[in-house]
Scaffold this motif. Structure first.
Motif, short mmCIF file in Angstrom:
data_model
loop_
_atom_site.label_atom_id
_atom_site.label_comp_id
_atom_site.label_asym_id
_atom_site.label_seq_id
_atom_site.Cartn_x
_atom_site.Cartn_y
_atom_site.Cartn_z
N ALA A 108 53.66 61.67 3.62
CA ALA A 108 53.03 61.74 1.96
C ALA A 108 51.94 60.90 2.43
O ALA A 108 52.13 59.42 2.65
CB ALA A 108 53.76 61.61 0.79
N GLU A 109 50.71 60.92 1.90
CA GLU A 109 49.56 60.08 1.33
C GLU A 109 48.97 59.53 2.79
O GLU A 109 47.89 58.87 2.65
CB GLU A 109 49.88 58.94 0.78
N LYS A 110 49.56 59.74 4.11
CA LYS A 110 49.11 58.97 5.40
C LYS A 110 49.25 59.73 6.33
O LYS A 110 49.48 59.08 7.29
CB LYS A 110 49.42 57.61 5.33
N GLY A 111 49.36 61.02 6.24
CA GLY A 111 49.82 61.82 7.65
C GLY A 111 48.74 62.10 8.33
O GLY A 111 47.39 62.37 8.09
N SER A 112 48.90 61.72 9.67
CA SER A 112 47.72 61.83 10.68
C SER A 112 47.01 63.27 10.94
O SER A 112 47.77 64.11 10.91
CB SER A 112 48.31 61.32 12.08
N PRO A 113 45.84 63.11 11.17
CA PRO A 113 45.14 64.33 11.45
C PRO A 113 45.16 64.62 12.98
O PRO A 113 45.79 63.68 13.77
CB PRO A 113 43.76 63.89 10.82
N PHE A 114 44.46 65.74 13.26
CA PHE A 114 44.65 65.77 14.66
C PHE A 114 42.93 66.49 14.81
O PHE A 114 42.53 67.42 14.23
CB PHE A 114 45.23 67.09 15.34
N PRO A 115 42.19 66.03 16.00
CA PRO A 115 40.66 66.69 16.07
C PRO A 115 41.01 67.74 16.77
O PRO A 115 41.84 68.34 16.93
CB PRO A 115 40.10 65.25 17.17
N LEU A 116 39.81 68.57 16.74
CA LEU A 116 39.72 69.86 17.26
C LEU A 116 40.09 69.91 18.66
O LEU A 116 39.44 68.95 19.44
CB LEU A 116 38.38 70.45 16.96
N HIS A 117 40.73 70.93 19.14
CA HIS A 117 41.31 70.69 20.31
C HIS A 117 41.76 72.28 20.80
O HIS A 117 42.05 72.83 19.84
CB HIS A 117 42.45 69.85 20.82
N GLN A 118 41.98 72.51 22.17
CA GLN A 118 42.79 73.66 22.73
C GLN A 118 44.34 72.96 23.19
O GLN A 118 44.25 71.96 23.76
CB GLN A 118 41.95 74.33 23.80
N ASP A 119 45.33 73.78 22.99
CA ASP A 119 46.48 73.70 23.75
C ASP A 119 46.34 73.68 25.17
O ASP A 119 47.09 73.07 25.96
CB ASP A 119 47.76 74.29 23.08
N ALA A 120 45.57 74.73 25.58
CA ALA A 120 45.41 75.03 26.97
C ALA A 120 45.25 73.98 27.99
O ALA A 120 46.03 74.08 29.17
CB ALA A 120 44.44 76.26 27.34
N PRO A 121 44.43 72.82 27.76
CA PRO A 121 44.53 71.83 29.11
C PRO A 121 45.87 71.15 29.27
O PRO A 121 46.05 70.80 30.33
CB PRO A 121 43.51 70.85 28.19
N HIS A 122 46.94 71.16 28.25
CA HIS A 122 47.98 70.51 28.50
C HIS A 122 49.12 71.21 29.36
O HIS A 122 50.02 70.80 29.85
CB HIS A 122 48.73 70.17 27.11
N LEU A 123 48.73 72.79 29.29
CA LEU A 123 49.72 73.58 29.71
C LEU A 123 49.09 74.75 30.26
O LEU A 123 49.23 75.98 29.91
CB LEU A 123 50.91 73.87 28.87
N PRO A 124 48.02 74.72 31.48
CA PRO A 124 47.29 76.00 31.85
C PRO A 124 48.14 76.84 32.49
O PRO A 124 49.04 76.72 33.16
CB PRO A 124 46.10 75.20 32.63
N HIS A 125 47.94 78.23 32.31
CA HIS A 125 48.60 79.33 32.67
C HIS A 125 47.43 80.33 33.33
O HIS A 125 46.43 80.25 33.22
CB HIS A 125 49.58 79.76 31.56
N THR A 126 48.10 81.17 34.10
CA THR A 126 47.31 82.14 35.16
C THR A 126 46.72 83.14 34.10
O THR A 126 45.60 83.63 34.38
CB THR A 126 47.93 82.65 36.30
N LYS A 127 47.49 83.52 33.33
CA LYS A 127 47.06 84.86 32.43
C LYS A 127 46.57 84.72 31.10
O LYS A 127 46.26 85.55 30.45
CB LYS A 127 48.33 85.83 32.54
N HIS A 128 46.78 83.41 30.36
CA HIS A 128 46.43 82.97 29.16
C HIS A 128 47.19 83.85 28.25
O HIS A 128 46.42 83.79 27.29
CB HIS A 128 45.04 82.95 28.95
N THR A 129 48.50 84.13 28.44
CA THR A 129 49.11 84.81 27.29
C THR A 129 49.86 83.81 26.19
O THR A 129 50.22 84.22 25.36
CB THR A 129 50.24 85.56 27.63
N VAL A 130 49.68 82.44 26.66
CA VAL A 130 50.56 81.53 25.97
C VAL A 130 49.82 81.22 24.59
O VAL A 130 48.94 81.41 24.12
CB VAL A 130 50.65 80.21 26.64
N GLY A 131 50.96 81.33 23.41
CA GLY A 131 50.60 81.23 21.97
C GLY A 131 51.57 80.08 21.55
O GLY A 131 52.61 79.69 22.28
N ALA A 132 51.21 80.03 20.11
CA ALA A 132 52.14 79.02 19.50
C ALA A 132 52.31 79.69 18.17
O ALA A 132 51.65 80.47 17.30
CB ALA A 132 51.38 77.49 19.17
#
Length: 247
Positions: A108-132
Motif C-alpha cells: 500500500a501507498e508505495k508499491g513499485s512500478p515496472f517500466p514498459l517491457h516484454q517478457d520475451a528477452p528473459h525467456l526467448p522461445h522458438t515459436k513464441h507461444t509463451v504467454g502469461a
C-alpha cells in the motif's frame, strides 16, 4: 469452450482480460494465502533500479517464485480448467506446459512500478507461444498500479531492451503513460503474450495489490537458450507433452 471472438481479440491485440474467472470469494482466499506465504519467507525486494526512478522515490515490492512449492492452493490453481482452457485456446493447442510462477504484492501507498517491457528477452522461445496469466486477487484500479499494455505491440517481434537498472524498453521512446491501463477486479485474469509490451504504475492506494503470475507455453515450443530455469518447469497443466519419448 472459449469463445472464438475472445481468442481473436488476443491474437489481434496481444492480451485478453477474462472477467470473473475466479469468484471474489476464491480470489480473497488466494489473496490471504499469498500474503501468508510471503510472511513465512525471508523478505526480499526485486524492485528494478530504473523502477525506483519511475516511482519518484522509495518504493517496495514483495514477491515469491515457484508459489506452488510453498502452498498446495497454488498447485490446485495451476490445474484449474477455467485457466488452462483459456491458455490452450489463445495458444491454439490442446497442451499447456508450465514455465514458472510468481506471487507479486505491491504494498500500500508505495508499491513499485515496472517500466514498459516484454517478457520475451528473459525467456526467448522458438515459436513464441509463451504467454502469461496474471490472476488478480484484489481489485486493481489505476491508483493501485494496474497493468498497462500496448495493444498490438506483440506483432513487432522481439524489441531491443536496456539492461541497466532492469530489463526494459527505453522510457523516452516507451513512456509508461502511453500504454493502456487494464483496470481489473478481484477474480479477473489478464492473459498476454510474452511479446506484448506491458508495465505497471505505482500503487498509491491504501491497500496492497496482490497478483499471481503463471507463465505457460506449448510444450513443442522449445527455448532458444538454457535460461530462466525454475522449479516445476515443464509440468503439464493440460494435455500431454508430445516431445517426450521413452525410447
Amino acid at each position: 469452450m472459449v469463445d472464438a471472438s475472445l481468442v481473436q481479440f488476443y491474437r489481434d491485440n496481444g492480451y485478453l482480460l477474462v472477467k470473473g474467472l475466479l469468484s471474489r470469494s476464491e480470489a480473497r482466499a488466494y489473496r490471504d494465502e499469498s500474503h501468508a506465504v510471503l510472511a513465512r519467507l525471508r523478505k526480499t525486494d526485486p524492485t528494478w533500479g530504473s523502477a525506483r526512478e519511475l516511482g519518484g522515490g522509495a518504493t517496495e515490492l514483495r514477491h515469491c517464485h515457484d508459489a506452488q512449492f510453498y502452498s498446495a492452493a497454488f498447485t490446485k490453481l495451476l490445474l484449474d480448467p477455467r485457466f488452462t482452457d483459456v491458455a490452450a485456446a489463445v495458444m491454439g493447442t490442446d497442451n499447456v506446459q508450465l514455465h514458472h510462477t510468481k506471487i507479486f504484492v505491491k504494498p500500500a501507498e508505495k508499491g513499485s512500478p515496472f517500466p514498459l517491457h516484454q517478457d520475451a528477452p528473459h525467456l526467448p522461445h522458438t515459436k513464441h507461444t509463451v504467454g502469461a496469466a496474471i490472476f488478480h486477487f484484489d481489485d486493481a484500479p489505476q491508483e493501485k498500479g494496474c497493468v498497462r499494455v500496448v495493444p498490438g505491440s506483440h506483432k513487432n517481434g522481439l524489441l531491443p531492451h536496456i539492461e541497466e537498472g532492469g530489463w526494459h524498453l527505453p522510457p523516452s521512446k516507451w513512456p509508461l503513460e502511453s500504454a493502456v491501463p487494464i483496470e481489473a477486479e478481484a477474480g479477473d485474469v489478464l492473459f498476454l503474450t510474452y511479446l506484448t509490451v506491458h508495465g505497471s504504475g505505482v500503487n498509491t492506494a491504501a491497500e496492497a495489490r496482490t497478483t499471481l503470475l503463471i507463465q505457460f507455453r506449448d510444450p513443442e515450443d522449445l527455448p532458444v537458450d538454457d535460461v530462466h530455469r525454475s522449479r516445476g518447469q515443464g509440468m503439464m497443466l493440460r494435455g500431454v507433452d508430445p516431445t517426450m519419448r521413452t525410447t
